[in-house]
Design an enzyme around this catalytic site. Sequence first.
Site, PDB file in Angstrom:
ATOM      1  N   HIS A   5      -9.544   1.044   5.124  1.00 22.22           N
ATOM      2  CA  HIS A   5      -8.240   1.209   5.781  1.00 22.22           C
ATOM      3  C   HIS A   5      -8.430   2.143   6.985  1.00 22.22           C
ATOM      4  O   HIS A   5      -9.233   3.085   6.921  1.00 22.22           O
ATOM      5  CB  HIS A   5      -7.222   1.794   4.798  1.00 22.22           C
ATOM      6  CG  HIS A   5      -5.836   1.793   5.353  1.00 22.22           C
ATOM      7  ND1 HIS A   5      -5.408   2.756   6.236  1.00 22.22           N
ATOM      8  CD2 HIS A   5      -4.798   0.935   5.197  1.00 22.22           C
ATOM      9  CE1 HIS A   5      -4.154   2.487   6.592  1.00 22.22           C
ATOM     10  NE2 HIS A   5      -3.761   1.386   5.973  1.00 22.22           N
ATOM     11  N   SER A  17       3.615  -2.230  10.215  1.00 22.04           N
ATOM     12  CA  SER A  17       5.069  -2.286  10.403  1.00 22.04           C
ATOM     13  C   SER A  17       5.703  -3.605   9.941  1.00 22.04           C
ATOM     14  O   SER A  17       6.640  -4.106  10.564  1.00 22.04           O
ATOM     15  CB  SER A  17       5.434  -1.995  11.864  1.00 22.04           C
ATOM     16  OG  SER A  17       5.091  -0.655  12.185  1.00 22.04           O
ATOM     17  N   GLU A  54      -5.224  -5.021  10.708  1.00 19.48           N
ATOM     18  CA  GLU A  54      -4.171  -4.027  10.902  1.00 19.48           C
ATOM     19  C   GLU A  54      -4.405  -3.275  12.207  1.00 19.48           C
ATOM     20  O   GLU A  54      -5.229  -2.349  12.249  1.00 19.48           O
ATOM     21  CB  GLU A  54      -4.165  -3.027   9.743  1.00 19.48           C
ATOM     22  CG  GLU A  54      -3.897  -3.648   8.395  1.00 19.48           C
ATOM     23  CD  GLU A  54      -3.358  -2.628   7.403  1.00 19.48           C
ATOM     24  OE1 GLU A  54      -2.216  -2.782   6.976  1.00 19.48           O
ATOM     25  OE2 GLU A  54      -4.067  -1.662   7.100  1.00 19.48           O
ATOM     26  N   GLY A 103       2.928  -1.248   4.240  1.00 19.56           N
ATOM     27  CA  GLY A 103       2.846   0.169   3.916  1.00 19.56           C
ATOM     28  C   GLY A 103       4.224   0.724   3.585  1.00 19.56           C
ATOM     29  O   GLY A 103       4.737   0.553   2.480  1.00 19.56           O
ATOM     30  N   GLY A 104       4.849   1.361   4.581  1.00 21.06           N
ATOM     31  CA  GLY A 104       6.131   2.052   4.385  1.00 21.06           C
ATOM     32  C   GLY A 104       7.173   1.228   3.631  1.00 21.06           C
ATOM     33  O   GLY A 104       7.834   1.745   2.721  1.00 21.06           O
ATOM     34  N   GLY A 157       2.740   2.155  10.739  1.00 27.79           N
ATOM     35  CA  GLY A 157       3.718   3.231  10.594  1.00 27.79           C
ATOM     36  C   GLY A 157       4.476   3.554  11.867  1.00 27.79           C
ATOM     37  O   GLY A 157       5.186   4.554  11.937  1.00 27.79           O
ATOM     38  N   GLU A 209      -6.859   4.553   8.023  1.00 28.57           N
ATOM     39  CA  GLU A 209      -6.686   5.986   7.730  1.00 28.57           C
ATOM     40  C   GLU A 209      -7.956   6.565   7.083  1.00 28.57           C
ATOM     41  O   GLU A 209      -8.266   7.738   7.265  1.00 28.57           O
ATOM     42  CB  GLU A 209      -5.434   6.193   6.850  1.00 28.57           C
ATOM     43  CG  GLU A 209      -4.179   6.049   7.704  1.00 28.57           C
ATOM     44  CD  GLU A 209      -2.960   5.490   6.989  1.00 28.57           C
ATOM     45  OE1 GLU A 209      -2.899   5.540   5.756  1.00 28.57           O
ATOM     46  OE2 GLU A 209      -2.060   4.984   7.690  1.00 28.57           O
ATOM     47  N   ASN A 214       0.851  -1.191   0.000  1.00 27.03           N
ATOM     48  CA  ASN A 214       0.000   0.000   0.000  1.00 27.03           C
ATOM     49  C   ASN A 214       0.890   1.246   0.000  1.00 27.03           C
ATOM     50  O   ASN A 214       1.524   1.550   1.009  1.00 27.03           O
ATOM     51  CB  ASN A 214      -0.888  -0.058   1.257  1.00 27.03           C
ATOM     52  CG  ASN A 214      -1.668   1.216   1.490  1.00 27.03           C
ATOM     53  OD1 ASN A 214      -1.777   2.071   0.615  1.00 27.03           O
ATOM     54  ND2 ASN A 214      -2.225   1.352   2.695  1.00 27.03           N
ATOM     55  N   TRP A 215       0.930   1.936  -1.123  1.00 32.14           N
ATOM     56  CA  TRP A 215       1.817   3.106  -1.238  1.00 32.14           C
ATOM     57  C   TRP A 215       1.269   4.328  -0.510  1.00 32.14           C
ATOM     58  O   TRP A 215       1.971   5.328  -0.358  1.00 32.14           O
ATOM     59  CB  TRP A 215       2.007   3.481  -2.712  1.00 32.14           C
ATOM     60  CG  TRP A 215       2.808   2.513  -3.517  1.00 32.14           C
ATOM     61  CD1 TRP A 215       3.238   1.252  -3.137  1.00 32.14           C
ATOM     62  CD2 TRP A 215       3.289   2.696  -4.856  1.00 32.14           C
ATOM     63  NE1 TRP A 215       3.933   0.664  -4.151  1.00 32.14           N
ATOM     64  CE2 TRP A 215       3.977   1.527  -5.229  1.00 32.14           C
ATOM     65  CE3 TRP A 215       3.185   3.739  -5.779  1.00 32.14           C
ATOM     66  CZ2 TRP A 215       4.578   1.365  -6.480  1.00 32.14           C
ATOM     67  CZ3 TRP A 215       3.777   3.591  -7.022  1.00 32.14           C
ATOM     68  CH2 TRP A 215       4.472   2.409  -7.366  1.00 32.14           C
ATOM     69  N   LYS A 216       0.003   4.288  -0.129  1.00 31.39           N
ATOM     70  CA  LYS A 216      -0.648   5.451   0.499  1.00 31.39           C
ATOM     71  C   LYS A 216      -0.500   6.683  -0.411  1.00 31.39           C
ATOM     72  O   LYS A 216      -0.483   6.526  -1.625  1.00 31.39           O
ATOM     73  CB  LYS A 216      -0.101   5.686   1.909  1.00 31.39           C
ATOM     74  CG  LYS A 216      -0.162   4.393   2.743  1.00 31.39           C
ATOM     75  CD  LYS A 216       0.041   4.611   4.205  1.00 31.39           C
ATOM     76  CE  LYS A 216      -0.065   3.263   4.921  1.00 31.39           C
ATOM     77  NZ  LYS A 216      -0.066   3.372   6.350  1.00 31.39           N
TER      78      LYS A 216
HETATM   79  P1  PGA Z   1       2.961   0.281   7.607  1.00 27.95           P
HETATM   80  O1  PGA Z   1       1.467   0.484   7.029  1.00 27.95           O
HETATM   81  O2  PGA Z   1       3.491  -0.996   6.994  1.00 27.95           O
HETATM   82  O3  PGA Z   1       3.715   1.485   7.162  1.00 27.95           O
HETATM   83  O4  PGA Z   1       2.846   0.154   9.081  1.00 27.95           O
HETATM   84  C1  PGA Z   1       0.604  -0.599   6.827  1.00 27.95           C
HETATM   85  C2  PGA Z   1      -0.722  -0.128   6.286  1.00 27.95           C
HETATM   86  O5  PGA Z   1      -1.207   0.936   6.707  1.00 27.95           O
HETATM   87  O6  PGA Z   1      -1.316  -0.782   5.421  1.00 27.95           O
END
Ligand code: PGA
Length: 253
Positions: free
Chosen positions: A92, A209, A162, A230-231, A168, A94, A7-9
């Site tokens: 998600h 993470s 998640e 994510g990251g 993050g 967010e 997930n590049w966000k």
């Molecule tokens: P992260 O994000 O790997 O940066 O913790 C995961 C996500 O939000 O899908």
Amino acid sequence: MKYIFGNWKMNGLGKEAFLLAQGVAMSPVPENAKAAIFPPFTSLHIAREQLKGSKIHLGAQDCSAEKSGAYTGDISAAMLKDTGCEYVLVGHSERRTLHGEKDDMIRRKALAAIAAGLKPVICVGENLAERESGNYLQIITNQAKNSLPSLTHSHDFLIAYEPVWAIGSGKTPTIAEISEVHKTIASLLYHDTSVSGHSVQTAVLYGGSVKAANAGEIMETQGVDGVLVGGASLNADEFGKIIAEMGNLCTQY
Ligand code: PGA
């Protein structure tokens, strides 16, 4: 089948998206693994071109619950399908937190995605206060019950667990903590299935993470069918290493 989803966000201007997708496209993907990247809407076309001929699939980060019409700024599931996506994230944390998306809306988005021929990845997870309250299993169960489509669709969607406090933050739950929630989600799926009489084929991913250094151990956890990254998915080498970790595991299955 093991899933490795990135997930590049809200990251990736044209040039960056081009280079990142090009880098990821070169990663070898083991037979029993499915890898996909989820760039922002504006980079989907760029990524799609770079992924052509590779084994990496394409997904988007959100879709509208509506089919078409007067919904300024929204993107329909059919538009994503038309752009070459196979998957879409819905719910998600967010989106839930920053855009006030509720379970019912997420369920409708998941149904819209399925109707358009996409596989939604429906995200659930507790925040820190909810975890500390001790009531997190009930909270996650309620989220799942209310945001999943009927289990007659169980092979049409995936679930991502998640924990919000792990996203993050560099903090990952212990394997026991991950396993506890995955068992709860599985029992929910199996329980409802025994009522509906359908066989469950829902993959349940873990996210929060995940990086190359912990992906293998997380993937080995019973009930974990893949990872949502994510990251670490913003670095083609690191994401490639996570896919390779899955290769090591897949040979054992
Ligand atoms: P992260 O994000 O790997 O940066 O913790 C995961 C996500 O939000 O899908």
